[in-house]
Write a protein that holds these residues in place. Structure first.
Motif, mmCIF file in Angstrom:
data_model
loop_
_atom_site.group_PDB
_atom_site.id
_atom_site.type_symbol
_atom_site.label_atom_id
_atom_site.label_comp_id
_atom_site.label_asym_id
_atom_site.label_seq_id
_atom_site.Cartn_x
_atom_site.Cartn_y
_atom_site.Cartn_z
ATOM 1 N N ALA A 248 44.190 32.867 48.789
ATOM 2 C CA ALA A 248 43.020 33.317 48.027
ATOM 3 C C ALA A 248 42.890 34.837 48.095
ATOM 4 O O ALA A 248 42.563 35.483 47.091
ATOM 5 C CB ALA A 248 41.760 32.654 48.559
ATOM 6 N N PHE B 298 39.236 36.433 47.255
ATOM 7 C CA PHE B 298 38.460 37.017 48.345
ATOM 8 C C PHE B 298 38.975 38.417 48.613
ATOM 9 O O PHE B 298 40.158 38.702 48.406
ATOM 10 C CB PHE B 298 38.618 36.218 49.645
ATOM 11 C CG PHE B 298 38.002 34.857 49.619
ATOM 12 C CD1 PHE B 298 36.839 34.603 48.926
ATOM 13 C CD2 PHE B 298 38.583 33.827 50.320
ATOM 14 C CE1 PHE B 298 36.269 33.347 48.923
ATOM 15 C CE2 PHE B 298 38.019 32.572 50.319
ATOM 16 C CZ PHE B 298 36.860 32.334 49.627
ATOM 17 N N LYS C 63 36.034 25.597 51.270
ATOM 18 C CA LYS C 63 34.779 25.052 51.788
ATOM 19 C C LYS C 63 34.978 23.641 52.328
ATOM 20 O O LYS C 63 34.452 23.282 53.384
ATOM 21 C CB LYS C 63 33.714 25.037 50.700
ATOM 22 C CG LYS C 63 33.124 26.389 50.397
ATOM 23 C CD LYS C 63 32.081 26.265 49.298
ATOM 24 C CE LYS C 63 31.575 27.617 48.865
ATOM 25 N NZ LYS C 63 30.600 27.515 47.759
ATOM 26 N N TYR D 9 39.959 27.474 44.445
ATOM 27 C CA TYR D 9 40.289 28.045 45.753
ATOM 28 C C TYR D 9 39.086 27.978 46.680
ATOM 29 O O TYR D 9 39.174 27.521 47.825
ATOM 30 C CB TYR D 9 40.736 29.503 45.616
ATOM 31 C CG TYR D 9 42.202 29.687 45.349
ATOM 32 C CD1 TYR D 9 43.141 29.521 46.357
ATOM 33 C CD2 TYR D 9 42.653 30.052 44.094
ATOM 34 C CE1 TYR D 9 44.485 29.696 46.117
ATOM 35 C CE2 TYR D 9 43.998 30.227 43.839
ATOM 36 C CZ TYR D 9 44.907 30.050 44.853
ATOM 37 O OH TYR D 9 46.235 30.218 44.609
ATOM 38 N N LYS D 10 37.936 28.449 46.196
ATOM 39 C CA LYS D 10 36.734 28.485 47.029
ATOM 40 C C LYS D 10 36.308 27.083 47.445
ATOM 41 O O LYS D 10 35.932 26.851 48.599
ATOM 42 C CB LYS D 10 35.595 29.173 46.277
ATOM 43 C CG LYS D 10 35.801 30.652 46.115
ATOM 44 C CD LYS D 10 34.673 31.273 45.328
ATOM 45 C CE LYS D 10 34.929 32.754 45.091
ATOM 46 N NZ LYS D 10 33.829 33.389 44.354
ATOM 47 N N ASN E 256 39.580 30.441 40.531
ATOM 48 C CA ASN E 256 38.863 30.963 41.697
ATOM 49 C C ASN E 256 37.963 29.895 42.300
ATOM 50 O O ASN E 256 37.873 29.762 43.526
ATOM 51 C CB ASN E 256 38.025 32.177 41.308
ATOM 52 C CG ASN E 256 38.875 33.363 40.916
ATOM 53 O OD1 ASN E 256 40.091 33.370 41.124
ATOM 54 N ND2 ASN E 256 38.244 34.360 40.336
ATOM 55 N N LYS E 257 37.318 29.113 41.447
ATOM 56 C CA LYS E 257 36.434 28.066 41.932
ATOM 57 C C LYS E 257 37.205 27.007 42.706
ATOM 58 O O LYS E 257 36.731 26.501 43.723
ATOM 59 C CB LYS E 257 35.688 27.423 40.751
ATOM 60 C CG LYS E 257 34.602 26.481 41.165
ATOM 61 C CD LYS E 257 33.810 25.990 39.972
ATOM 62 C CE LYS E 257 32.700 25.068 40.427
ATOM 63 N NZ LYS E 257 31.915 24.581 39.295
#
Length: 96
Positions: free
Chosen positions: A68, A74, A29, A24-25, A21-22
């Protein structure tokens, strides 16, 4: 601390998913920062090359955001809101 075997496995799975998940985020960003910088450049001098760069960034952002949302990183509505904001910011600059 987890004592039961299944609880220990759940902790491992949670940590693995948090890493995914990190990533993807973080990539979203990074792409957003690059998009905003190119948007600023396009606002000052409207050249065709920057517009093409913006369009490729938008497509890669859409792809990453959709993936995501598909992986439940998300919420679907958050993904839709982000995509909407991306396009509306470009439309504001183009219409001016």
């Amino acid at each position: 601390m987890a004592n039961i075997k299944s609880a220990k496995k759940k902790v491992r799975v949670g940590r693995r998913n948090a890493k995914i998940n990190k990533s993807y985020k973080s990539s979203i960003k990074t792409l957003l920062k690059r998009y905003r910088q190119n948007l600023k450049d396009f606002a000052t001098n409207r050249d065709e090359k920057t517009l093409q760069t913006l369009q490729t960034l938008i497509s890669s952002l859409y792809s990453r955001i959709d993936k995501a949302a598909k992986k439940k990183v998300f919420h679907i509505n958050k993904a839709a809101r982000q995509k909407s904001r991306i396009v509306s910011s470009l439309k504001k600059i183009i219409s001016v």
